[in-house]
Scaffold this motif. Structure first.
Motif, PDB file in Angstrom:
ATOM      1  N   ILE A  17      13.747  -9.727  11.405  1.00  0.00           N
ATOM      2  CA  ILE A  17      12.038  -9.478  10.996  1.00  0.00           C
ATOM      3  C   ILE A  17      11.776 -10.091   9.648  1.00  0.00           C
ATOM      4  N   ASP A  18      11.004 -10.852   9.396  1.00  0.00           N
ATOM      5  CA  ASP A  18      10.544 -11.244   8.242  1.00  0.00           C
ATOM      6  C   ASP A  18       9.104 -10.615   8.010  1.00  0.00           C
ATOM      7  N   PHE A  19       9.384  -9.651   6.736  1.00  0.00           N
ATOM      8  CA  PHE A  19       7.953  -8.821   6.341  1.00  0.00           C
ATOM      9  C   PHE A  19       7.617  -9.534   5.182  1.00  0.00           C
ATOM     10  N   PHE A  20       6.350  -9.880   5.023  1.00  0.00           N
ATOM     11  CA  PHE A  20       5.750 -10.356   3.685  1.00  0.00           C
ATOM     12  C   PHE A  20       4.667  -9.656   3.296  1.00  0.00           C
ATOM     13  N   VAL A  21       4.443  -9.275   2.132  1.00  0.00           N
ATOM     14  CA  VAL A  21       3.358  -8.839   1.469  1.00  0.00           C
ATOM     15  C   VAL A  21       3.178  -9.189   0.280  1.00  0.00           C
ATOM     16  N   ASP A  22       1.949  -9.685  -0.284  1.00  0.00           N
ATOM     17  CA  ASP A  22       1.626  -9.939  -1.638  1.00  0.00           C
ATOM     18  C   ASP A  22       0.139  -9.723  -1.861  1.00  0.00           C
ATOM     19  N   PHE A  23       0.043  -9.098  -3.142  1.00  0.00           N
ATOM     20  CA  PHE A  23      -1.302  -8.550  -3.189  1.00  0.00           C
ATOM     21  C   PHE A  23      -1.650  -8.648  -4.874  1.00  0.00           C
ATOM     22  N   GLU A  24      -3.052  -8.592  -5.265  1.00  0.00           N
ATOM     23  CA  GLU A  24      -3.234  -8.402  -6.765  1.00  0.00           C
ATOM     24  C   GLU A  24      -4.799  -7.828  -6.665  1.00  0.00           C
ATOM     25  N   LEU A  31      -2.343   0.763 -12.929  1.00  0.00           N
ATOM     26  CA  LEU A  31      -2.229   2.307 -12.281  1.00  0.00           C
ATOM     27  C   LEU A  31      -1.904   2.184 -10.814  1.00  0.00           C
ATOM     28  N   ILE A  32      -2.257   1.318  -9.967  1.00  0.00           N
ATOM     29  CA  ILE A  32      -1.966   1.448  -8.505  1.00  0.00           C
ATOM     30  C   ILE A  32      -0.755   0.476  -8.162  1.00  0.00           C
ATOM     31  N   GLY A  33      -0.675  -0.607  -8.755  1.00  0.00           N
ATOM     32  CA  GLY A  33       0.391  -1.586  -8.152  1.00  0.00           C
ATOM     33  C   GLY A  33       1.607  -1.037  -7.992  1.00  0.00           C
ATOM     34  N   ALA A  34       2.431  -0.309  -8.889  1.00  0.00           N
ATOM     35  CA  ALA A  34       3.549   0.301  -8.490  1.00  0.00           C
ATOM     36  C   ALA A  34       3.468   1.379  -7.486  1.00  0.00           C
ATOM     37  N   LEU A  35       2.467   2.146  -7.220  1.00  0.00           N
ATOM     38  CA  LEU A  35       2.059   3.006  -6.260  1.00  0.00           C
ATOM     39  C   LEU A  35       2.171   2.382  -4.786  1.00  0.00           C
ATOM     40  N   PHE A  36       1.349   1.286  -4.968  1.00  0.00           N
ATOM     41  CA  PHE A  36       1.158   0.228  -3.808  1.00  0.00           C
ATOM     42  C   PHE A  36       2.484  -0.148  -3.322  1.00  0.00           C
ATOM     43  N   SER A  37       3.416  -0.504  -4.350  1.00  0.00           N
ATOM     44  CA  SER A  37       4.662  -1.194  -3.927  1.00  0.00           C
ATOM     45  C   SER A  37       5.544  -0.024  -3.282  1.00  0.00           C
ATOM     46  N   GLU A  38       5.498   1.128  -3.741  1.00  0.00           N
ATOM     47  CA  GLU A  38       6.339   2.086  -3.139  1.00  0.00           C
ATOM     48  C   GLU A  38       5.678   2.403  -1.760  1.00  0.00           C
ATOM     49  N   VAL A  58       4.390   0.245   0.352  1.00  0.00           N
ATOM     50  CA  VAL A  58       5.279  -0.733   0.985  1.00  0.00           C
ATOM     51  C   VAL A  58       6.453  -0.662   1.566  1.00  0.00           C
ATOM     52  N   ARG A  59       7.211   0.032   0.353  1.00  0.00           N
ATOM     53  CA  ARG A  59       8.623   0.351   0.881  1.00  0.00           C
ATOM     54  C   ARG A  59       8.725   1.462   2.119  1.00  0.00           C
ATOM     55  N   ARG A  60       7.892   2.365   1.645  1.00  0.00           N
ATOM     56  CA  ARG A  60       7.701   3.506   2.816  1.00  0.00           C
ATOM     57  C   ARG A  60       7.570   3.078   4.063  1.00  0.00           C
ATOM     58  N   MET A  61       6.620   2.028   4.170  1.00  0.00           N
ATOM     59  CA  MET A  61       6.175   1.499   5.567  1.00  0.00           C
ATOM     60  C   MET A  61       7.294   1.041   6.265  1.00  0.00           C
ATOM     61  N   VAL A  62       7.907  -0.002   5.547  1.00  0.00           N
ATOM     62  CA  VAL A  62       9.235  -0.629   5.983  1.00  0.00           C
ATOM     63  C   VAL A  62      10.132   0.285   6.594  1.00  0.00           C
ATOM     64  N   SER A  63      10.540   1.174   5.586  1.00  0.00           N
ATOM     65  CA  SER A  63      11.571   2.338   5.959  1.00  0.00           C
ATOM     66  C   SER A  63      11.064   2.949   7.095  1.00  0.00           C
ATOM     67  N   ALA A  64       9.967   3.222   7.330  1.00  0.00           N
ATOM     68  CA  ALA A  64       9.484   3.912   8.556  1.00  0.00           C
ATOM     69  C   ALA A  64       9.648   3.320   9.676  1.00  0.00           C
ATOM     70  N   PHE A  65       9.446   1.768   9.749  1.00  0.00           N
ATOM     71  CA  PHE A  65       9.568   0.799  10.747  1.00  0.00           C
ATOM     72  C   PHE A  65      10.958   0.964  10.941  1.00  0.00           C
ATOM     73  N   GLU A  66      11.797   0.623  10.044  1.00  0.00           N
ATOM     74  CA  GLU A  66      13.049   0.679  10.402  1.00  0.00           C
ATOM     75  C   GLU A  66      13.775   1.954  11.093  1.00  0.00           C
TER      76      GLU A  66
END
Length: 98
Positions: free
Chosen positions: A46-53, A62-69, A71-79
């Motif tokens: 599985i190749d998962f890609f996300v990029d945003f600004e 303010l939100i960039g680090a939270l959004f990255s977290e 995404v990490r949670r979404m991938v973890s839930a998928f796994e």
């Protein structure tokens, strides 16, 4: 503290891809896809890609680090769900039921 919403269009291209097209919201851009590549042994890469600004530097800070977290949670839930459905694999390729 900050509340933002965004809209995206999610398209499933069976059996190998999910594409997310950003429509509107606080981002300058948001690119996201999932690619599924079936292997000869029945497993799947599985190749998962996300990029945003964000449009705003303040939001990006303010939100960039939270959004990255998020995404990490979404991938973890998928796994986790994949392990529930299909079991875990050992490094030697043997399946282990969970």
């Amino acid at each position: 503290m900050v509340r933002e919403r965004f809209t995206s269009r999610v398209t499933l291209n069976r059996p190998s891809r999910i594409d997310v097209a950003y429509s509107e919201g606080p981002f300058r851009y948001l690119e996201n896809h999932w690619k599924f590549e079936t292997q000869a042994d029945g497993s799947c890469i599985i190749d998962f890609f996300v990029d945003f600004e964000f449009r705003s530097r303040v939001l990006q800070t303010l939100i960039g680090a939270l959004f990255s977290e998020a995404v990490r949670r979404m991938v973890s839930a998928f796994e986790g769900r994949a392990r529930q459905l299909y079991g875990a694999r050992h490094p030697d390729g043997a399946a282990e039921a969970v």
